[in-house]
Design a protein around this motif. Structure first.
Motif, PDB file in Angstrom:
ATOM      1  N   ARG A  20       1.001  -1.154   0.067  1.00 22.11           N
ATOM      2  CA  ARG A  20      -0.081  -0.192  -0.079  1.00 22.11           C
ATOM      3  C   ARG A  20       0.834   1.320  -0.132  1.00 22.11           C
ATOM      4  O   ARG A  20       0.803   2.166  -0.890  1.00 22.11           O
ATOM      5  CB  ARG A  20      -0.894  -0.060   1.005  1.00 22.11           C
ATOM      6  CG  ARG A  20      -1.889  -1.115   1.215  1.00 22.11           C
ATOM      7  CD  ARG A  20      -2.653  -1.156   2.453  1.00 22.11           C
ATOM      8  NE  ARG A  20      -3.614   0.136   2.692  1.00 22.11           N
ATOM      9  CZ  ARG A  20      -3.211   1.244   3.673  1.00 22.11           C
ATOM     10  NH1 ARG A  20      -2.354   0.760   4.692  1.00 22.11           N
ATOM     11  NH2 ARG A  20      -4.017   2.166   3.902  1.00 22.11           N
ATOM     12  N   LYS A  21       1.840   1.491   0.740  1.00 23.19           N
ATOM     13  CA  LYS A  21       2.899   2.378   0.919  1.00 23.19           C
ATOM     14  C   LYS A  21       3.666   2.457  -0.429  1.00 23.19           C
ATOM     15  O   LYS A  21       3.760   3.922  -0.710  1.00 23.19           O
ATOM     16  CB  LYS A  21       3.852   2.147   2.228  1.00 23.19           C
ATOM     17  CG  LYS A  21       4.509   3.421   2.322  1.00 23.19           C
ATOM     18  CD  LYS A  21       5.375   3.287   3.705  1.00 23.19           C
ATOM     19  CE  LYS A  21       6.312   4.685   4.097  1.00 23.19           C
ATOM     20  NZ  LYS A  21       6.871   4.401   5.121  1.00 23.19           N
ATOM     21  N   GLN A  22       3.919   1.617  -0.873  1.00 30.71           N
ATOM     22  CA  GLN A  22       4.777   1.760  -2.207  1.00 30.71           C
ATOM     23  C   GLN A  22       3.931   2.127  -3.063  1.00 30.71           C
ATOM     24  O   GLN A  22       4.389   2.863  -4.118  1.00 30.71           O
ATOM     25  CB  GLN A  22       5.417   0.382  -2.570  1.00 30.71           C
ATOM     26  CG  GLN A  22       6.497  -0.101  -1.511  1.00 30.71           C
ATOM     27  CD  GLN A  22       6.736  -1.490  -2.031  1.00 30.71           C
ATOM     28  OE1 GLN A  22       6.264  -2.242  -2.245  1.00 30.71           O
ATOM     29  NE2 GLN A  22       8.406  -1.661  -1.665  1.00 30.71           N
ATOM     30  N   ALA A  23       2.715   1.624  -3.427  1.00 37.57           N
ATOM     31  CA  ALA A  23       1.722   2.115  -4.322  1.00 37.57           C
ATOM     32  C   ALA A  23       1.464   3.512  -4.151  1.00 37.57           C
ATOM     33  O   ALA A  23       1.353   4.346  -5.219  1.00 37.57           O
ATOM     34  CB  ALA A  23       0.398   1.161  -4.190  1.00 37.57           C
ATOM     35  N   ALA A  24       1.124   4.113  -3.101  1.00 37.46           N
ATOM     36  CA  ALA A  24       0.722   5.467  -2.938  1.00 37.46           C
ATOM     37  C   ALA A  24       1.947   6.407  -3.312  1.00 37.46           C
ATOM     38  O   ALA A  24       1.942   7.420  -3.818  1.00 37.46           O
ATOM     39  CB  ALA A  24       0.306   5.688  -1.365  1.00 37.46           C
ATOM     40  N   ASN A  25       3.214   5.998  -2.616  1.00 40.77           N
ATOM     41  CA  ASN A  25       4.176   6.839  -3.307  1.00 40.77           C
ATOM     42  C   ASN A  25       4.578   6.721  -4.826  1.00 40.77           C
ATOM     43  O   ASN A  25       4.909   7.717  -5.342  1.00 40.77           O
ATOM     44  CB  ASN A  25       5.766   6.032  -2.474  1.00 40.77           C
ATOM     45  CG  ASN A  25       5.637   6.502  -1.065  1.00 40.77           C
ATOM     46  OD1 ASN A  25       5.229   7.329  -0.589  1.00 40.77           O
ATOM     47  ND2 ASN A  25       6.188   5.710  -0.322  1.00 40.77           N
ATOM     48  N   PHE A  26       4.551   5.391  -5.448  1.00 44.00           N
ATOM     49  CA  PHE A  26       4.318   5.431  -6.821  1.00 44.00           C
ATOM     50  C   PHE A  26       3.513   6.429  -7.395  1.00 44.00           C
ATOM     51  O   PHE A  26       3.621   7.097  -8.543  1.00 44.00           O
ATOM     52  CB  PHE A  26       4.055   3.991  -7.315  1.00 44.00           C
ATOM     53  CG  PHE A  26       4.314   4.012  -8.641  1.00 44.00           C
ATOM     54  CD1 PHE A  26       5.241   3.957  -9.556  1.00 44.00           C
ATOM     55  CD2 PHE A  26       2.856   3.465  -9.292  1.00 44.00           C
ATOM     56  CE1 PHE A  26       5.352   3.606 -10.861  1.00 44.00           C
ATOM     57  CE2 PHE A  26       3.119   3.439 -10.543  1.00 44.00           C
ATOM     58  CZ  PHE A  26       4.258   3.384 -11.548  1.00 44.00           C
ATOM     59  N   LEU A  27       2.160   6.617  -7.106  1.00 39.20           N
ATOM     60  CA  LEU A  27       0.972   7.521  -7.724  1.00 39.20           C
ATOM     61  C   LEU A  27       1.213   8.872  -7.043  1.00 39.20           C
ATOM     62  O   LEU A  27       0.444   9.700  -7.629  1.00 39.20           O
ATOM     63  CB  LEU A  27      -0.192   7.000  -7.341  1.00 39.20           C
ATOM     64  CG  LEU A  27      -0.466   5.461  -7.974  1.00 39.20           C
ATOM     65  CD1 LEU A  27      -1.799   5.007  -7.382  1.00 39.20           C
ATOM     66  CD2 LEU A  27      -0.534   5.523  -9.539  1.00 39.20           C
ATOM     67  N   HIS A  28       2.173   9.014  -6.174  1.00 40.39           N
ATOM     68  CA  HIS A  28       2.312  10.276  -5.420  1.00 40.39           C
ATOM     69  C   HIS A  28       0.916  10.953  -4.628  1.00 40.39           C
ATOM     70  O   HIS A  28       0.338  12.104  -5.045  1.00 40.39           O
ATOM     71  CB  HIS A  28       2.735  11.537  -6.362  1.00 40.39           C
ATOM     72  CG  HIS A  28       4.267  11.265  -7.066  1.00 40.39           C
ATOM     73  ND1 HIS A  28       5.297  11.422  -6.221  1.00 40.39           N
ATOM     74  CD2 HIS A  28       4.505  10.532  -8.264  1.00 40.39           C
ATOM     75  CE1 HIS A  28       6.500  11.011  -7.123  1.00 40.39           C
ATOM     76  NE2 HIS A  28       6.012  10.589  -8.192  1.00 40.39           N
ATOM     77  N   ILE A  29       0.285   9.982  -4.185  1.00 40.32           N
ATOM     78  CA  ILE A  29      -0.901  10.380  -3.376  1.00 40.32           C
ATOM     79  C   ILE A  29      -0.597   9.563  -2.075  1.00 40.32           C
ATOM     80  O   ILE A  29       0.255   8.994  -1.680  1.00 40.32           O
ATOM     81  CB  ILE A  29      -2.163   9.457  -3.908  1.00 40.32           C
ATOM     82  CG1 ILE A  29      -1.740   8.123  -4.077  1.00 40.32           C
ATOM     83  CG2 ILE A  29      -2.311  10.264  -5.585  1.00 40.32           C
ATOM     84  CD1 ILE A  29      -3.259   7.263  -4.643  1.00 40.32           C
ATOM     85  N   ASN A  30      -1.828  10.196  -0.969  1.00 35.12           N
ATOM     86  CA  ASN A  30      -1.607   9.506   0.407  1.00 35.12           C
ATOM     87  C   ASN A  30      -2.430   8.205   0.538  1.00 35.12           C
ATOM     88  O   ASN A  30      -2.965   8.062  -0.256  1.00 35.12           O
ATOM     89  CB  ASN A  30      -1.957  10.881   1.293  1.00 35.12           C
ATOM     90  CG  ASN A  30      -3.358  11.341   1.122  1.00 35.12           C
ATOM     91  OD1 ASN A  30      -4.217  10.122   0.676  1.00 35.12           O
ATOM     92  ND2 ASN A  30      -3.703  12.568   1.341  1.00 35.12           N
ATOM     93  N   LEU A  31      -2.206   7.593   1.598  1.00 36.74           N
ATOM     94  CA  LEU A  31      -2.750   6.482   1.683  1.00 36.74           C
ATOM     95  C   LEU A  31      -4.353   6.503   1.801  1.00 36.74           C
ATOM     96  O   LEU A  31      -4.953   5.565   1.391  1.00 36.74           O
ATOM     97  CB  LEU A  31      -2.406   5.589   2.929  1.00 36.74           C
ATOM     98  CG  LEU A  31      -0.771   4.949   2.798  1.00 36.74           C
ATOM     99  CD1 LEU A  31      -0.567   4.532   4.507  1.00 36.74           C
ATOM    100  CD2 LEU A  31      -0.481   4.012   2.025  1.00 36.74           C
ATOM    101  N   SER A  32      -4.933   7.439   2.351  1.00 33.93           N
ATOM    102  CA  SER A  32      -6.411   7.817   2.337  1.00 33.93           C
ATOM    103  C   SER A  32      -6.911   7.872   0.793  1.00 33.93           C
ATOM    104  O   SER A  32      -7.915   7.271   0.425  1.00 33.93           O
ATOM    105  CB  SER A  32      -6.808   8.817   3.150  1.00 33.93           C
ATOM    106  OG  SER A  32      -6.257  10.068   2.651  1.00 33.93           O
ATOM    107  N   THR A  33      -6.317   8.328   0.021  1.00 30.61           N
ATOM    108  CA  THR A  33      -6.711   8.559  -1.246  1.00 30.61           C
ATOM    109  C   THR A  33      -6.557   7.144  -2.031  1.00 30.61           C
ATOM    110  O   THR A  33      -7.448   7.048  -2.823  1.00 30.61           O
ATOM    111  CB  THR A  33      -5.949   9.535  -1.941  1.00 30.61           C
ATOM    112  OG1 THR A  33      -6.076  10.847  -1.299  1.00 30.61           O
ATOM    113  CG2 THR A  33      -6.354   9.722  -3.433  1.00 30.61           C
ATOM    114  N   LEU A  34      -5.727   6.501  -1.929  1.00 29.17           N
ATOM    115  CA  LEU A  34      -5.506   5.067  -2.303  1.00 29.17           C
ATOM    116  C   LEU A  34      -6.310   4.337  -1.637  1.00 29.17           C
ATOM    117  O   LEU A  34      -7.277   3.391  -2.640  1.00 29.17           O
ATOM    118  CB  LEU A  34      -4.116   4.524  -1.943  1.00 29.17           C
ATOM    119  CG  LEU A  34      -3.787   3.147  -2.185  1.00 29.17           C
ATOM    120  CD1 LEU A  34      -3.533   3.185  -4.016  1.00 29.17           C
ATOM    121  CD2 LEU A  34      -2.617   2.425  -1.797  1.00 29.17           C
TER     122      LEU A  34
END
Length: 67
Positions: A20-34
């Protein structure tokens, strides 16, 4: 090898699984948006046990051009 490194690969492998954290960083979004995008079915999440992963190739496919 720690669990967080077991899914990382060298290079730019589009079939790799991201946490989850890697995906959020990859998309440049925060975890709540993910979480919001996952619940809205904009992106697909996969589970192994109690862990959540995202396919990098599917995250790239979810990106759309802006007009």
């Amino acid at each position: 090898m720690s669990p967080s490194n077991s899914f990382q690969s060298s290079g730019n492998n589009p079939t790799e699984l991201l946490t989850r954290k890697q995906a959020a960083n990859f998309l440049h979004i925060n975890l709540s948006t993910l979480w919001t995008w996952t619940n809205a079915k904009k992106i697909q999440a996969y589970g192994i046990g109690n862990r959540v992963f995202y396919k990098k190739s599917e995250l790239l496919d979810a990106l759309r051009p802006l007009n």
